[in-house]
Design a protein around this motif. Structure first.
Motif, PDB file in Angstrom:
ATOM      1  N   SER A  24     -21.501 -22.522 -21.053  1.00 31.85           N
ATOM      2  CA  SER A  24     -21.285 -21.867 -22.347  1.00 31.85           C
ATOM      3  C   SER A  24     -22.578 -21.252 -22.868  1.00 31.85           C
ATOM      4  CB  SER A  24     -20.733 -22.879 -23.360  1.00 31.85           C
ATOM      5  OG  SER A  24     -19.520 -23.434 -22.920  1.00 31.85           O
ATOM      6  N   LEU A  25     -23.686 -21.984 -22.699  1.00 27.17           N
ATOM      7  CA  LEU A  25     -24.969 -21.460 -23.159  1.00 27.17           C
ATOM      8  C   LEU A  25     -25.350 -20.192 -22.398  1.00 27.17           C
ATOM      9  CD1 LEU A  25     -27.473 -21.783 -24.926  1.00 27.17           C
ATOM     10  CD2 LEU A  25     -28.453 -23.255 -23.163  1.00 27.17           C
ATOM     11  N   ALA A  26     -25.086 -20.162 -21.089  1.00 25.85           N
ATOM     12  CA  ALA A  26     -25.405 -18.968 -20.298  1.00 25.85           C
ATOM     13  C   ALA A  26     -24.569 -17.776 -20.758  1.00 25.85           C
ATOM     14  CB  ALA A  26     -25.165 -19.251 -18.819  1.00 25.85           C
ATOM     15  N   VAL A  27     -23.288 -18.015 -21.053  1.00 26.32           N
ATOM     16  CA  VAL A  27     -22.430 -16.930 -21.520  1.00 26.32           C
ATOM     17  C   VAL A  27     -22.905 -16.428 -22.881  1.00 26.32           C
ATOM     18  CG1 VAL A  27     -20.090 -16.312 -22.210  1.00 26.32           C
ATOM     19  CG2 VAL A  27     -20.453 -17.721 -20.185  1.00 26.32           C
ATOM     20  N   VAL A  28     -23.278 -17.340 -23.772  1.00 28.33           N
ATOM     21  CA  VAL A  28     -23.755 -16.954 -25.102  1.00 28.33           C
ATOM     22  C   VAL A  28     -25.025 -16.112 -24.985  1.00 28.33           C
ATOM     23  CG1 VAL A  28     -24.755 -17.843 -27.239  1.00 28.33           C
ATOM     24  CG2 VAL A  28     -22.687 -18.875 -26.328  1.00 28.33           C
ATOM     25  N   LYS A  29     -25.954 -16.522 -24.120  1.00 28.02           N
ATOM     26  CA  LYS A  29     -27.190 -15.746 -23.948  1.00 28.02           C
ATOM     27  C   LYS A  29     -26.889 -14.360 -23.389  1.00 28.02           C
ATOM     28  CE  LYS A  29     -30.179 -18.838 -25.290  1.00 28.02           C
ATOM     29  NZ  LYS A  29     -30.998 -18.624 -26.508  1.00 28.02           N
ATOM     30  N   ASP A  30     -25.955 -14.288 -22.425  1.00 27.20           N
ATOM     31  CA  ASP A  30     -25.591 -12.996 -21.856  1.00 27.20           C
ATOM     32  C   ASP A  30     -24.966 -12.082 -22.914  1.00 27.20           C
ATOM     33  OD1 ASP A  30     -22.999 -11.523 -20.252  1.00 27.20           O
ATOM     34  OD2 ASP A  30     -25.006 -11.186 -19.468  1.00 27.20           O
ATOM     35  N   LEU A  31     -24.071 -12.642 -23.745  1.00 20.59           N
ATOM     36  CA  LEU A  31     -23.441 -11.847 -24.795  1.00 20.59           C
ATOM     37  C   LEU A  31     -24.465 -11.402 -25.840  1.00 20.59           C
ATOM     38  CD1 LEU A  31     -20.145 -13.900 -25.283  1.00 20.59           C
ATOM     39  CD2 LEU A  31     -20.364 -11.634 -24.262  1.00 20.59           C
ATOM     40  N   GLU A  32     -25.414 -12.264 -26.155  1.00 22.39           N
ATOM     41  CA  GLU A  32     -26.461 -11.874 -27.105  1.00 22.39           C
ATOM     42  C   GLU A  32     -27.284 -10.709 -26.571  1.00 22.39           C
ATOM     43  OE1 GLU A  32     -27.336 -16.105 -29.439  1.00 22.39           O
ATOM     44  OE2 GLU A  32     -28.671 -15.393 -27.852  1.00 22.39           O
ATOM     45  N   GLY A  33     -27.606 -10.735 -25.265  1.00 26.16           N
ATOM     46  CA  GLY A  33     -28.343  -9.630 -24.670  1.00 26.16           C
ATOM     47  C   GLY A  33     -27.561  -8.330 -24.704  1.00 26.16           C
ATOM     48  N   ARG A  34     -26.254  -8.395 -24.423  1.00 26.38           N
ATOM     49  CA  ARG A  34     -25.429  -7.191 -24.471  1.00 26.38           C
ATOM     50  C   ARG A  34     -25.296  -6.665 -25.907  1.00 26.38           C
ATOM     51  NH1 ARG A  34     -20.169  -9.065 -21.274  1.00 26.38           N
ATOM     52  NH2 ARG A  34     -19.448  -6.995 -21.951  1.00 26.38           N
ATOM     53  N   MET A  35     -25.208  -7.591 -26.876  1.00 30.34           N
ATOM     54  CA  MET A  35     -25.139  -7.165 -28.274  1.00 30.34           C
ATOM     55  C   MET A  35     -26.440  -6.500 -28.708  1.00 30.34           C
ATOM     56  SD  MET A  35     -23.189 -10.505 -29.855  1.00 30.34           S
ATOM     57  CE  MET A  35     -23.401  -9.983 -31.546  1.00 30.34           C
ATOM     58  N   LYS A  36     -27.556  -7.037 -28.252  1.00 29.94           N
ATOM     59  CA  LYS A  36     -28.843  -6.443 -28.595  1.00 29.94           C
ATOM     60  C   LYS A  36     -28.963  -5.038 -28.013  1.00 29.94           C
ATOM     61  CE  LYS A  36     -33.829  -7.181 -28.156  1.00 29.94           C
ATOM     62  NZ  LYS A  36     -34.892  -8.059 -27.596  1.00 29.94           N
ATOM     63  N   PHE A  37     -28.546  -4.876 -26.749  1.00 33.86           N
ATOM     64  CA  PHE A  37     -28.592  -3.554 -26.124  1.00 33.86           C
ATOM     65  C   PHE A  37     -27.675  -2.582 -26.849  1.00 33.86           C
ATOM     66  CE2 PHE A  37     -29.222  -0.506 -22.859  1.00 33.86           C
ATOM     67  CZ  PHE A  37     -27.995   0.105 -22.642  1.00 33.86           C
ATOM     68  N   ASN A  38     -26.475  -3.064 -27.241  1.00 39.38           N
ATOM     69  CA  ASN A  38     -25.529  -2.222 -27.976  1.00 39.38           C
ATOM     70  C   ASN A  38     -26.128  -1.748 -29.299  1.00 39.38           C
ATOM     71  OD1 ASN A  38     -23.325  -1.877 -30.106  1.00 39.38           O
ATOM     72  ND2 ASN A  38     -22.079  -1.922 -28.263  1.00 39.38           N
ATOM     73  N   LYS A  39     -26.795  -2.652 -29.999  1.00 48.93           N
ATOM     74  CA  LYS A  39     -27.394  -2.311 -31.288  1.00 48.93           C
ATOM     75  C   LYS A  39     -28.528  -1.304 -31.124  1.00 48.93           C
ATOM     76  CE  LYS A  39     -29.041  -4.611 -35.488  1.00 48.93           C
ATOM     77  NZ  LYS A  39     -29.374  -5.918 -36.106  1.00 48.93           N
ATOM     78  N   GLU A  40     -29.385  -1.521 -30.116  1.00 47.83           N
ATOM     79  CA  GLU A  40     -30.477  -0.575 -29.873  1.00 47.83           C
ATOM     80  C   GLU A  40     -29.941   0.807 -29.484  1.00 47.83           C
ATOM     81  OE1 GLU A  40     -33.808  -3.794 -28.225  1.00 47.83           O
ATOM     82  OE2 GLU A  40     -32.763  -2.445 -26.860  1.00 47.83           O
TER      83      GLU A  40
END
Length: 541
Positions: A417-433
């Motif tokens: 679950s932690l790995a999935v959360v970190k991956d989603l956070e990275g994708r959200m950060k890229f989306n925002k940038e």
């Protein structure tokens, strides 16, 4: 405890700057002090040097630079910048700081950080409040007279090109504060952390309100003492303004003297406002409770805007931002305090949901504790074991193999679950940038098209430097990420919302697995500790 202060001046009379450094001035009014013949009185002691002025005085060097490069022609232009380095009063006695040494440090600081600017470096032996602190005034003309080597902290070409004006940005001030700290460290002087401000911020207006208020109070008390009466108050306290919005006479007088009614108005109530907010903050358990108590008890309104808190005392029409009051009044600190208050209130429920740990009685008793402490430890361990057995029975994990298997499953679920959360956070950060750069690219595209067709591109680029920089940064970002076709902003927003929803779901799984895992690991440790203590006891019996 060296401090750094910056003052930007629009005064075109450069000679007045040198006169302030050389002659005595009243600390409150700023006027020159005159002797019996009506002539300005020199300061008792000072050291003054100039840099980058050639054969001219500082005033003439600044005027020639302005005329040469066509700068500072408007009244609103900043003509000079003053940086004041104030050393700790203890440095003179403890670390051997003298005026000559302070002047040398000031010259070094000026040469390294303001090259190319006409400058005055002047050292005074004492502050206006007679605290005994040696301080250095560094005054620079705003126009740079020569090209200088680019330093890492310099952001734009104006920071090193000839004929450009000095700009005191946030990054520049951070660099200068670091330089002051390193300067004091290398010289063996006292120093504090200048990068993190004080917990209770006192503005310049508030400081002078206190100084003037204390001076007036001392005069009134002296008159009372001369008449044989006892003063009622010896320490000046800022007052809270009446509810109808009228300032007390002294606050109005202070506002006139400061020539800034708003600044004096705020300064006259900030100390009382801090006390009132603090008295409510440490009793409230939620933001609604906090805002209701402030309004009911003191008539203070609080609002949240753009992630910041602002306060409106009775009698004001404009909110006071939390950053002007201190760190403990901003949103993050207030919510941390409210959460801590809420957690402290339901203590019984908190104890029921938590599994404690067994305490090794034998190791604690070797510390010289009494028999009463041993009885308390025994009672504590019995309660902990009762909680442990109850938890294992409720989970159906009284067997050791089943307990170990469940812990292994939870660890796998926790890490996945932690790995999935970190991956989603990275994708959200890229989306925002990506959305940010798309917006910047779209809004500045027209400026770039005009730039490609103008006859004077250099002048056009200087006029639209910010837009062109944003466009080039966006283009570089697209190229670095191999983006040839820009996606729709609405599509990106929908993707971001979906990613946030998935993150919330997996974060709940991660949180649940973590909580249960910690409880079961603690229970397993308690069981092992319990049987380790039972074996020596049986051998003794």
């Amino acid at each position: 405890m060296a401090t750094l202060k910056h003052i930007a001046s629009k005064n075109s009379d450069y000679a007045a700057i040198e006169a302030y450094l050389v002659y005595q001035h009243d600390a409150f009014t700023g006027k020159q002090l005159l002797d019996e013949q009506g002539r300005p009185k020199l300061r008792e002691s000072y050291i003054l040097d100039t840099l980058e002025c050639g054969d001219f005085s500082f005033a003439m060097a600044c005027l020639l630079a302005n005329r040469k490069y066509g700068k500072n022609t408007q009244h609103s232009d900043i003509k000079s910048h003053q940086y004041i380095i104030s050393f700790d009063p203890r440095d003179a006695a403890d670390n051997g700081l003298t005026m000559e040494k302070a002047q040398a440090l000031g010259l070094k600081f000026c040469e390294e950080n303001f090259p190319g600017h006409p400058a005055i470096v002047c050292t005074h032996p004492d502050g206006h409040n007679h605290s005994g602190n040696i301080h250095v005034h560094i005054v620079i003309g705003s126009v740079r007279t020569r090209e200088v080597e680019r330093k890492p902290y310099m952001q734009k070409p104006r920071d090193w090109h000839e004929g450009m004006k000095h700009s005191s940005t946030a990054q520049t001030m951070r660099h200068l504060r670091v330089e002051v700290m390193e300067l004091c460290e290398s010289a063996g002087l006292y120093q504090i952390d200048l990068l993190n401000g004080s917990k209770e911020r006192v503005s310049e207006a508030e400081y002078w309100v206190r100084r003037r208020g204390q001076l007036k109070l001392d005069r009134e008390n002296a008159a009372l003492t001369a008449d044989g009466q006892l003063p009622r108050q010896k320490k000046f306290e800022t007052v809270k303004v009446a509810c109808r919005g009228e300032a007390p006479p002294f606050a109005a007088q202070t506002a006139r003297s400061l020539k800034s009614p708003t600044g004096a108005f705020v300064a006259s109530q900030t100390r009382t406002l801090r006390k009132q907010i603090s008295s409510v903050l440490y009793r409230a358990t939620s933001f609604e409770d906090f805002s209701d108590r402030l309004m009911q008890q003191y008539g203070i309104a609080v609002k949240e805007s753009r992630g910041c808190l602002s306060y409106l005392p009775a009698g004001r029409t404009k909110f006071i931002r939390a950053k002007h009051l201190g760190d403990k009044f901003d949103k993050a600190a207030v919510f941390v305090t409210l959460q801590a208050n809420a957690e402290c209130k339901p203590k019984a429920q908190f104890k029921q949901d938590t599994i404690g740990k067994l305490i090794d009685i034998q190791s604690r008793m070797t510390e010289g504790k009494g028999i009463g402490y041993k009885r308390w430890l025994t009672k504590h361990n019995l309660k902990v074991m009762a909680q442990t057995v109850k938890l294992l029975q409720e989970k159906g994990l009284t067997d050791e193999d089943a307990l170990n298997q469940r812990i292994t499953e939870l660890e796998t679920k926790y890490h996945d679950s932690l790995a999935v959360v970190k991956d989603l956070e990275g994708r959200m950060k890229f989306n925002k940038e990506l959305r940010y750069h798309i917006a910047a690219y779209t809004s500045t595209k027209g400026i770039v098209q005009q730039f490609n067709t103008v006859k004077r591109p250099a002048a056009f680029e200087e006029q639209h430097r910010a837009e062109l920089t944003a466009y080039r940064a966006a283009a570089a970002y697209f190229k670095a990420n191999n983006i040839t076709k820009l996606p729709s902003p609405k599509k990106l927003e929908a993707e971001y919302a979906q990613l946030a929803s998935e993150k919330a779901k997996f974060y709940e799984q991660y949180k649940e697995a973590k909580e249960e895992l910690l409880k079961l690991k603690t229970a397993k440790q308690n069981v092992a500790s319990f049987f380790r203590e039972e074996e020596p006891a049986q051998q003794e019996r």
